[in-house]
Design an enzyme around this catalytic site. Structure first.
Site, PDB file in Angstrom:
ATOM      1  N   LYS A 117       0.471  -1.215   0.503  1.00  0.00           N
ATOM      2  CA  LYS A 117       0.045  -0.206  -0.322  1.00  0.00           C
ATOM      3  C   LYS A 117       0.642   1.481  -0.187  1.00  0.00           C
ATOM      4  O   LYS A 117       1.907   1.268   0.381  1.00  0.00           O
ATOM      5  CB  LYS A 117      -0.671   0.378   1.202  1.00  0.00           C
ATOM      6  N   ARG A 162     -10.774 -11.561   2.226  1.00  0.00           N
ATOM      7  CA  ARG A 162     -10.988 -12.665   2.024  1.00  0.00           C
ATOM      8  C   ARG A 162     -10.394 -13.307   1.904  1.00  0.00           C
ATOM      9  O   ARG A 162     -11.550 -14.794   1.685  1.00  0.00           O
ATOM     10  CB  ARG A 162     -11.925 -12.084   0.048  1.00  0.00           C
TER      11      ARG A 162
END
Length: 460
Positions: free
Chosen positions: A240, A314
């Site tokens: 990120k 996820r």
């Protein structure tokens, strides 16, 4: 969180009078002459959020005026009274007249008194409220305590809230109510067939784990809660940028909200067989970190190609959902801080939820409105499922396109739920960027109060 409620009769409690622009003239004309002149001199006009303390002859506060939106207005912030704890001088107060919703106003007062004080002297307001007649104080306190738990966990920085610390927090909640607790740690995850949880967490020196506790009569309906517990998310090798990493201590917000919900369920003694599953990891960067285009066989047997290491939430939820689904629960709920796409679509205050159960969807939407815990249904749109296709595995965890990211995440998770009678997925933000009444800046409890109301109606 210390209680803000004064339950003993207190004749000296300072009255808080709620006023709207429509009702203000009548309220003003009913004030004693000096108080009326004082209000006029200070220009009080019942603007929403405006307040004024009216003095008594001896200099003490005789009454507080507080402005609200019109009861029939297009927009009413039912948590507006949550601003009061941060405005009022120390003292004991009571509602002199009915706000727009007495129960939610009382809850808002409690939520607005929250302060995170772990690392410095707390500036928590020294105010108490005598609850209005007819309000279930125990139920309000149950919610306020659960919200405080979620906020505290999310606000705690990652150096003090890693996978082990999150497990200890969950164990504390479980043991408080006599729940059976278990935790699978480190390489045992791979040995016991949780390959995706192990893969995401293996690069961190802080071992990943699967937190698991159960409570309630096994003969009661099975309700399983699964919460994403990424205690810090660097993005992994798909790193990120610094701005995107800044508040990633909140990436365990799904776990925090699941624990808040579980605490409310157990404290209320709902007639369910409750199970809580929290995959807790740190998505770190190291030589043994999982890589783009790696392929892993999940617990369910589905092979997953890694399209992006920053779509790690996820992955860990997939293994936990597969485990939960093996028991065929009556209701399976998962929560996680999963996609920026959900924020682009709906902003920070309105988490999307997904389910194929029409009755459940209607009940969740209604409970969200009634609890002022906003949620918005989004579709599990079948045509987008093909976007998850992989050329080398059964599924890719992150489509290459930029469209419908929250929907494709939900579709990915749906592949791991087969036997549960009903499944509900909520893509929360778990953070309040700018303080508002009853919602201080920082970690936030989202969806838990709405789902608790749903469970209370079904299994109370």
């Amino acid at each position: 969180m210390p209680s803000v409620f004064e339950t003993a009769p207190t004749a000296s409690a300072i009255p808080i009078t709620f006023a709207t622009k429509t009702s203000w003239d009548a309220i003003r004309d009913g004030l004693p002459g000096e108080a009326r002149q004082f209000a006029l001199a200070h220009g009080f006009a019942a603007k929403p959020g405006a307040w004024l303390a009216l003095p008594a002859a001896d200099g003490r506060i005789a009454q507080v005026l507080f402005g609200l939106e019109e009861a029939t207005g297009k927009f009413r912030d039912l948590f507006r009274p949550g601003a009061l704890p941060g405005l009022l001088p120390p003292g004991v107060y009571r509602f002199a007249n009915a706000p727009n919703d007495g129960r939610l106003a009382t809850l808002a007062f409690a939520l607005g008194a929250y302060r995170f004080g772990r690392y410095r002297t707390s500036d928590a307001p020294d105010v108490k409220l005598v609850p209005p007649d007819g309000v279930d104080v125990a139920a309000i306190a149950r919610m306020a305590d659960a919200v405080a738990l979620a906020r505290d966990l999310i606000n705690t920085p990652s150096n003090d809230m890693g996978p082990q610390e999150l497990a200890l927090a969950a164990q504390s909640v479980a043991e408080r109510f006599g729940a059976g607790f278990n935790c699978i740690v480190g390489d045992d995850l791979a040995d016991k067939n949780f390959p995706l949880i192990h893969a995401v967490g293996m690069a961190s020196p802080r071992a990943p784990r699967l937190i698991d506790f159960s409570w309630g009569d096994p003969a009661h309906p099975r309700v399983t809660l699964v919460g994403k517990g990424v205690c810090f998310d660097t993005g992994g090798l798909d790193l990120k940028p610094s701005g995107g990493m800044l508040i990633m201590k909140k990436d365990m917000g799904g776990a925090a909200n699941v624990l808040a919900l579980a605490q409310m369920v157990m404290d209320a003694g709902l007639k369910v067989r409750l199970r809580v599953l929290i995959p807790a990891v740190e998505n770190a960067v190291a030589g043994n970190a999982f890589r783009p285009l790696d392929v892993f066989r999940s617990r369910k047997g589905i092979t997953v190609e890694i399209g992006n290491t920053d779509a790690e939430g996820r992955l860990i939820l997939a293994d936990a959902l597969a485990l939960a689904d093996e028991e065929k629960p009556d209701l399976l709920v998962d929560m996680g801080t999963l996609t920026g796409a959900a924020r682009v679509a709906l902003g920070p205050d309105l988490p999307p939820f997904y389910t194929n159960d029409e009755t459940l969807a209607a009940d969740v939407a209604r409970c969200a409105r009634e609890e002022n815990d906003p949620l918005w249904r989004m579709p599990l749109w079948p045509p987008y499922d093909s976007w998850l296709d992989s050329k080398v595995a059964n599924v890719n965890n992150a489509p290459s396109g930029s469209f419908a990211g929250s929907i494709t995440c939900a579709l990915f998770l749906q592949r791991f739920v087969e036997h549960a009678r009903s499944w509900l997925h909520v893509d929360i933000y778990a953070w309040t960027p700018t303080a508002r009444p009853a919602r201080p800046e920082g970690g936030e409890c989202q969806a838990a109060r709405a789902i608790y109301r749903l469970l209370s109606e079904r299994y109370g």
